[in-house]
Design a protein around this motif. Structure first.
Motif: not given
Length: 345
Positions: A147-152
């Motif tokens: 699972v790839i989680i991208v956070v800004t």
């Protein structure tokens, strides 16, 4: 030119028509409002309002109803925003409290606003093109799945499950995570997307680590592109069907606009706000967007490095003072929550 009393008569007509849904006559104005003049004098004031196209008679010998131009004068000069009750403010606060992430907060926002107003509620996502990527997580789920989680840094989060071309061990997962974070962390969404595009354009066949990085980079790039898209969340579309009698014509154009969203995004983006951050577009003012049967009220809300709008869509016969106050209050709470979230990070 309309006199000051004539404008107050317009205010009375708008208020009574919104309350009763019935055309308003001079006798009703004298009975309900304290003008201290006769019904004949009120009729003269109404005749002047009709000459200015601020009110109109829907039927022969009937009372008068506001025109779109009349609603505009009312909103600009005569409407006094009605403060929300403590119960309403408490309801907003409790409804928006403790969101999981930005997506959850915006869904709660429109649900809260449609409950308050009984209208279709709309909230724009902020533009995240200038946001920075805080970090990317790569979590191995077993076999070839990760699972790839991208956070800004503005709180936007996305996650995707993907399949790698091999089964990574713990060391390999850590290497992939380090490599993608080296590529994008600390950069703006736009710069990160560009860096990923360059990586994918120049990549050549190499070891399986590079194959895995390309898969992850492609997914992160797709998520970042999604961050840059104009998006909105809506709630309360069913209210249009319940209020169909308030529309002179078909509600189909409104339903189509809700379905497409592009029209509403353009309209929300072009509305001009006053010094309080409130904006309105009424009836025929929306004709270029195919929404001449509707009114849109909106308020700006702030999020780090960006500004967006939250508002409502409904018939021109609506309670403008209460709805404007509700939109402004919800926008205020939304800005405050986003600011607190930013300070906590």
């Amino acid at each position: 030119m309309v006199s000051e009393r004539g404008l107050q008569v317009l205010r009375a007509i708008v208020q009574d028509y919104v309350d009763t849904k019935e055309p308003v006559g001079s006798k009703a104005i004298v009975d309900r409002h304290r003008f201290g003049v006769s019904a004949a004098t009120i009729r003269n004031d109404m005749a002047l309002l009709e000459d200015e196209e601020l009110i109109a008679a829907p039927h022969t010998s009937s009372g008068r109803v506001p025109t779109d131009k009349g609603y505009r004068v009312f909103v600009d000069h005569l409407a006094e925003l009605r403060p929300l009750t403590s119960a309403q403010r408490s309801a907003i606060s409790s409804f928006l409290e403790g969101p999981v992430d930005l997506d959850d907060l915006l869904v709660r926002t429109v649900r809260s606003l449609t409950r308050l107003t009984g209208q279709v509620a709309i909230v724009q996502y902020p533009s995240f093109a200038q946001a920075n990527v805080s970090h990317v997580e790569v979590v191995h789920l077993g076999a070839t799945r990760v699972v790839i989680i991208v956070v800004t840094d503005t709180g936007r989060v996305s996650q995707r499950v993907v399949f790698l071309p091999f089964e990574p061990d713990e060391i390999e997962s850590a290497r992939l995570k380090t490599a993608i974070n080296t590529l994008v962390t600390g950069r703006s969404v736009r710069e990160s997307a560009q860096a990923i595009a360059e990586l994918l354009a120049t990549a050549t066949a190499a070891d399986r680590h590079d194959d895995g990085l390309r898969v992850i980079a492609r997914i992160v790039g797709e998520e970042l592109d999604e961050f840059r898209q104009d998006r909105m969340v809506m709630a309360g579309s069913a209210t249009l069907a319940r209020r169909e009698d308030d529309f002179r014509g078909s509600i189909y154009p409104l339903l189509a606009a809700i379905e497409e969203q592009v029209t509403l995004l353009r309209l929300m983006g072009e509305m001009v706000a006053d010094d309080q951050g409130l904006a309105s577009s009424i009836g025929r003012e929306n004709e270029p967007f195919g929404l001449s049967e509707a009114s849109v009220l909106a308020s700006d809300y702030d999020v780090t490095g960006s500004r967006a709008r939250v508002g409502i869509l409904g018939p021109t016969r609506m309670d403008y003072p209460t709805n404007l106050a509700a939109v402004r209050a919800v926008a205020h709470y939304l800005s405050r929550l986003l600011d607190e979230d930013e300070q906590a990070r």
